[in-house]
Motif scaffolding. Structure first.
Motif, PDB file in Angstrom:
ATOM      1  N   GLN A  35     101.631  80.961   6.630  1.00  0.00           N
ATOM      2  CA  GLN A  35     100.684  81.670   7.424  1.00  0.00           C
ATOM      3  C   GLN A  35     101.547  83.009   7.903  1.00  0.00           C
ATOM      4  O   GLN A  35     102.678  82.802   8.330  1.00  0.00           O
ATOM      5  CB  GLN A  35     100.186  80.916   8.710  1.00  0.00           C
ATOM      6  CG  GLN A  35      99.117  81.664   9.309  1.00  0.00           C
ATOM      7  CD  GLN A  35      98.423  80.844  10.478  1.00  0.00           C
ATOM      8  OE1 GLN A  35      98.921  79.440  10.485  1.00  0.00           O
ATOM      9  NE2 GLN A  35      97.400  81.071  11.202  1.00  0.00           N
ATOM     10  N   ALA A  37     102.945  85.911  10.289  1.00  0.00           N
ATOM     11  CA  ALA A  37     103.051  85.982  11.528  1.00  0.00           C
ATOM     12  C   ALA A  37     103.897  87.327  11.980  1.00  0.00           C
ATOM     13  O   ALA A  37     104.619  87.876  10.806  1.00  0.00           O
ATOM     14  CB  ALA A  37     103.881  85.012  11.964  1.00  0.00           C
ATOM     15  N   LYS A 126     107.566  90.421  10.258  1.00  0.00           N
ATOM     16  CA  LYS A 126     106.352  90.235   9.673  1.00  0.00           C
ATOM     17  C   LYS A 126     106.224  89.450   8.163  1.00  0.00           C
ATOM     18  O   LYS A 126     106.931  89.994   7.413  1.00  0.00           O
ATOM     19  CB  LYS A 126     105.547  91.446   9.348  1.00  0.00           C
ATOM     20  CG  LYS A 126     104.165  91.228   9.207  1.00  0.00           C
ATOM     21  CD  LYS A 126     103.201  92.304   9.348  1.00  0.00           C
ATOM     22  CE  LYS A 126     103.518  93.354   8.355  1.00  0.00           C
ATOM     23  NZ  LYS A 126     102.809  94.203   8.091  1.00  0.00           N
ATOM     24  N   LEU A 129     105.330  82.344   8.502  1.00  0.00           N
ATOM     25  CA  LEU A 129     105.610  82.056   9.852  1.00  0.00           C
ATOM     26  C   LEU A 129     107.021  81.028   9.632  1.00  0.00           C
ATOM     27  O   LEU A 129     108.109  81.285  10.638  1.00  0.00           O
ATOM     28  CB  LEU A 129     104.565  81.159  10.214  1.00  0.00           C
ATOM     29  CG  LEU A 129     104.741  80.394  11.621  1.00  0.00           C
ATOM     30  CD1 LEU A 129     104.747  81.240  12.774  1.00  0.00           C
ATOM     31  CD2 LEU A 129     103.511  79.409  11.697  1.00  0.00           C
ATOM     32  N   LEU A 343     106.854  85.234  19.067  1.00  0.00           N
ATOM     33  CA  LEU A 343     105.901  85.134  18.303  1.00  0.00           C
ATOM     34  C   LEU A 343     104.741  86.237  18.909  1.00  0.00           C
ATOM     35  O   LEU A 343     104.403  85.838  20.320  1.00  0.00           O
ATOM     36  CB  LEU A 343     104.991  84.027  18.179  1.00  0.00           C
ATOM     37  CG  LEU A 343     103.977  83.967  17.366  1.00  0.00           C
ATOM     38  CD1 LEU A 343     104.011  84.142  15.784  1.00  0.00           C
ATOM     39  CD2 LEU A 343     103.139  82.396  17.330  1.00  0.00           C
ATOM     40  N   ILE A 346      99.396  86.243  14.901  1.00  0.00           N
ATOM     41  CA  ILE A 346      99.526  85.451  13.765  1.00  0.00           C
ATOM     42  C   ILE A 346      98.014  85.973  13.021  1.00  0.00           C
ATOM     43  O   ILE A 346      97.120  85.950  13.592  1.00  0.00           O
ATOM     44  CB  ILE A 346      99.598  83.697  14.190  1.00  0.00           C
ATOM     45  CG1 ILE A 346     100.056  83.112  12.768  1.00  0.00           C
ATOM     46  CG2 ILE A 346      98.481  83.217  14.967  1.00  0.00           C
ATOM     47  CD1 ILE A 346     100.755  81.978  13.168  1.00  0.00           C
ATOM     48  N   TRP A 353      94.696  90.195  13.045  1.00  0.00           N
ATOM     49  CA  TRP A 353      95.826  89.532  13.747  1.00  0.00           C
ATOM     50  C   TRP A 353      95.232  88.888  15.093  1.00  0.00           C
ATOM     51  O   TRP A 353      94.305  89.607  15.760  1.00  0.00           O
ATOM     52  CB  TRP A 353      96.572  90.871  13.992  1.00  0.00           C
ATOM     53  CG  TRP A 353      97.583  91.298  12.949  1.00  0.00           C
ATOM     54  CD1 TRP A 353      97.479  92.416  12.350  1.00  0.00           C
ATOM     55  CD2 TRP A 353      98.563  90.487  12.332  1.00  0.00           C
ATOM     56  NE1 TRP A 353      98.365  92.553  11.277  1.00  0.00           N
ATOM     57  CE2 TRP A 353      99.165  91.217  11.374  1.00  0.00           C
ATOM     58  CE3 TRP A 353      99.271  89.141  12.289  1.00  0.00           C
ATOM     59  CZ2 TRP A 353     100.238  91.126  10.515  1.00  0.00           C
ATOM     60  CZ3 TRP A 353     100.217  88.742  11.804  1.00  0.00           C
ATOM     61  CH2 TRP A 353     100.613  89.672  10.888  1.00  0.00           C
ATOM     62  N   LYS A 356      99.262  86.980  20.417  1.00  0.00           N
ATOM     63  CA  LYS A 356      99.623  85.602  21.200  1.00  0.00           C
ATOM     64  C   LYS A 356     100.640  86.148  22.205  1.00  0.00           C
ATOM     65  O   LYS A 356     101.272  87.021  22.320  1.00  0.00           O
ATOM     66  CB  LYS A 356     100.481  84.962  19.976  1.00  0.00           C
ATOM     67  CG  LYS A 356      99.841  84.253  18.951  1.00  0.00           C
ATOM     68  CD  LYS A 356      99.049  83.243  19.388  1.00  0.00           C
ATOM     69  CE  LYS A 356      98.148  82.432  18.251  1.00  0.00           C
ATOM     70  NZ  LYS A 356      97.161  81.562  18.727  1.00  0.00           N
TER      71      LYS A 356
END
Ligand SMILES: Nc1ncnc2c1ncn2[C@@H]1O[C@H](COP(=O)(O)OP(=O)(O)OP(=O)(O)O)[C@@H](O)[C@H]1O
Ligand SMILES: O=P(O)(O)OC[C@H]1O[C@H](OP(=O)(O)OP(=O)(O)O)[C@H](O)[C@@H]1O
Ligand SMILES: O=C(O)c1cccnc1
Ligand SMILES: [Mg+2]
Length: 493
Positions: A35, A37, A126, A129, A343, A346, A353, A356
């Motif tokens: 994924q 992030a 980027k 994850l 982070l 995500i 996006w 977080k």
């Protein structure tokens, strides 16, 4: 034990905290490994109560990312790890996954030698994850230390007001790697040379030095020692004059200096390493001038730092070159920068996006969410403010309100029409491919001095500096506040 190649076995992939690997495994198990992030590396307070910070360490980061793969012995070590019940920690399919894993992230960073401030990203990663997570510890290790030392060096060099500063720290540095990285960062911060010969070879930093008391003590007299040194190094004579009696030492240096001159050579100067450096440097200056050596330099050393140098300057000491070791390379008054890696966003299943935020009782610890960028505004060649923003919020706008992330009553309005804009984050890797031309160490050092010129002298004051404005663009500030309220469930109270 061999401490270099054999110790690391050619791989630094395990230079991480164990929890990064357990998280990596759990991301993989739960199907989240790939994924996308965004993580940001930033610090929260300038070190040493400084008004600015100098970024350093990117070259090490680049090297680390390019060599980011687990070798056979790393994988064997991980495969062998056992839980308390005797089962393996990492199942074999995960070990296979790690074996195939290569660095495929996008990475942006502020260039080494850039003046930076709290809250703004120094590095933005980027990508998958799992990779972003596995990079955390090493990236922090590298940037935290080199940025800290480059900043300390810049302060020492500011205090020296144009005089050369030699870095003498190897013997007191935190270990071998600490010493090498500190020599590199000190040069970036503005030191002229290092005594660390290996740093000279590895990084292309000028190497220089004088001699120690042991040289003098190994002879029956100081005069004999000076003559013998002059014989060996007629071009490099900086005589250490304080082994027995400093005034007599200066007299002896002058005598040998005259003998050298008869052979067509000039002594470079004297070094004073103890006692009242203001007093003895002035005595040395006067004696050297009167003896016909007005160009001979006075080098001083002994537990110097930016504050002692400032004091010696205010006492009108006659010191031309400053040798600085322990307090520089150990960042004596602040041993860690405290940068973190968080982070920020995500990618959700719709490709958007999802910002977080980590909520904290201390507002300084609430990170800045979203896939954000940073602009430095300049007016007439002087930096005015740095703005952290989301591209989608600002396109087509020219008037911005920049809000302090800790104290929202502190704001600054900026009209970008009348200003130059610098994008501080530069693309370094694109999908794992390096797209950045690394500058030479000399260019990086020049970059530091050029960058410092952008800032008013009030921000560069060593004590109680004027705070340079850095903040969030209004919409990003609002997003962050809303997100904090949402995560704290305030709407239900
Ligand atoms: N005029 C001065 N003003 C302020 N600080 C000074 C001055 N002269 C020397 N210093 C600093 O004072 C400290 C003196 O330390 P210390 O007393 O340990 O050295 P010393 O006894 O002179 O030398 P050593 O122990 O090497 O023989 C050093 O940090 C030095 O840089
Ligand atoms: O003081 P620093 O900033 O660390 O600079 C390096 C010091 O290292 C050398 O001597 P050393 O300290 O090993 O011995 P000394 O103090 O007994 O002269 C040198 O003469 C300096 O004093
Ligand atoms: O060359 C010097 O004078 C020197 C080198 C290391 C430490 N102190 C002094
Ligand atoms: Mg010493």
């Amino acid at each position: 034990m061999k401490i270099t190649k054999d110790l690391y076995q050619g791989s630094l992939a395990l230079l991480t905290d164990f929890y990064q690997l357990t998280m990596a495994y759990a991301y993989w198990k739960s199907g989240k490994a790939e994924q996308e992030a965004v993580f940001n590396l930033f610090f929260r307070k300038n070190p040493f109560q400084s008004g600015f910070t100098i970024a350093a360490g990117l070259e090490y980061v680049i090297d680390f990312c390019r060599n980011f793969n687990f070798n056979e012995s790393d994988l064997a070590y991980l495969a062998d790890m056992k839980n308390t019940d005797g089962t393996v920690v990492f199942e074999s399919n995960f070990i296979e996954y790690l074996k195939e894993m290569r660095f495929t992230c996008d990475l942006e960073a502020v260039e080494e030698g850039t003046v930076i401030f709290p809250h703004t990203p120094i590095i933005k990663v980027k990508g998958p994850l799992i990779q972003c997570q596995l990079l955390e510890t090493a990236l922090l290790n590298i940037i935290n230390f080199q940025t800290l030392i480059a900043t300390k060096a810049a302060r020492v060099v500011l205090a020296a007001k144009g005089d050369s500063v030699l870095e003498f720290g190897l013997r007191r540095a935190q270990g071998i790697d600490g010493a090498l990285a500190a020599s590199r960062a000190s040069f970036i911060g503005g030191c002229s040379a290092t005594s660390n010969v290996m740093a000279g070879k590895l990084f292309g930093i000028p190497v220089s030095g004088t001699h120690a008391h042991s040289w003098i003590m190994s002879f029956d007299s100081e005069l004999e020692a000076f003559y013998a040194y002059a014989d060996a190094f007629p071009e490099k004579c900086v005589f250490l004059v304080d082994t027995y009696d400093t005034v007599n030492g200066i007299k002896n240096a002058i005598e040998v200096g005259k003998a050298l001159r008869e052979k067509g050579k000039e002594m470079i100067g004297v070094r004073i390493d103890s006692g009242d450096l203001a007093y003895f440097s002035n005595v040395a200056r006067q004696m050297l001038d009167e003896a016909g050596f007005p160009d001979a330099k006075v080098v001083a050393s002994n537990d110097l730092d930016e504050h002692i140098i400032t004091s010696l300057k205010s006492q009108e000491a006659s010191i031309d070159v400053w040798g600085v070791g322990t307090k520089l390379v150990t960042a004596y008054d602040q041993p860690a920068l405290g940068a973190v890696y968080k982070l920020a966003a995500i990618r959700d299943e719709n490709g958007n996006w999802d910002p977080k935020v980590k909520v904290s009782q201390q507002s300084i610890k609430i990170n800045i969410p979203g896939n954000h960028d940073i602009i430095r505004f300049l007016k007439n060649g002087k930096a005015v403010a740095d703005m952290i923003y989301l591209k989608e919020d600002t396109s087509g706008k020219n008037i911005f309100t920049i809000i302090d992330p800790i104290d929202p009553t502190k704001r600054k309005k900026v009209n970008s029409d009348s200003m130059e804009q610098l994008n501080l984050l530069k693309p370094i890797f694109n999908k794992g491919k390096k797209i950045y031309d690394s500058p030479s160490i000399d260019l990086i050092k020049e970059n530091t001095q050029k960058n410092l010129q952008y800032f008013d002298k009030t921000h560069k004051r060593l004590i109680n500096p004027h705070i340079y404005p850095v903040g969030l663009e209004e919409k990003l500030y609002q997003l962050r506040t809303d997100l904090v309220f949402k995560m704290k469930n305030y709407e239900h109270e």
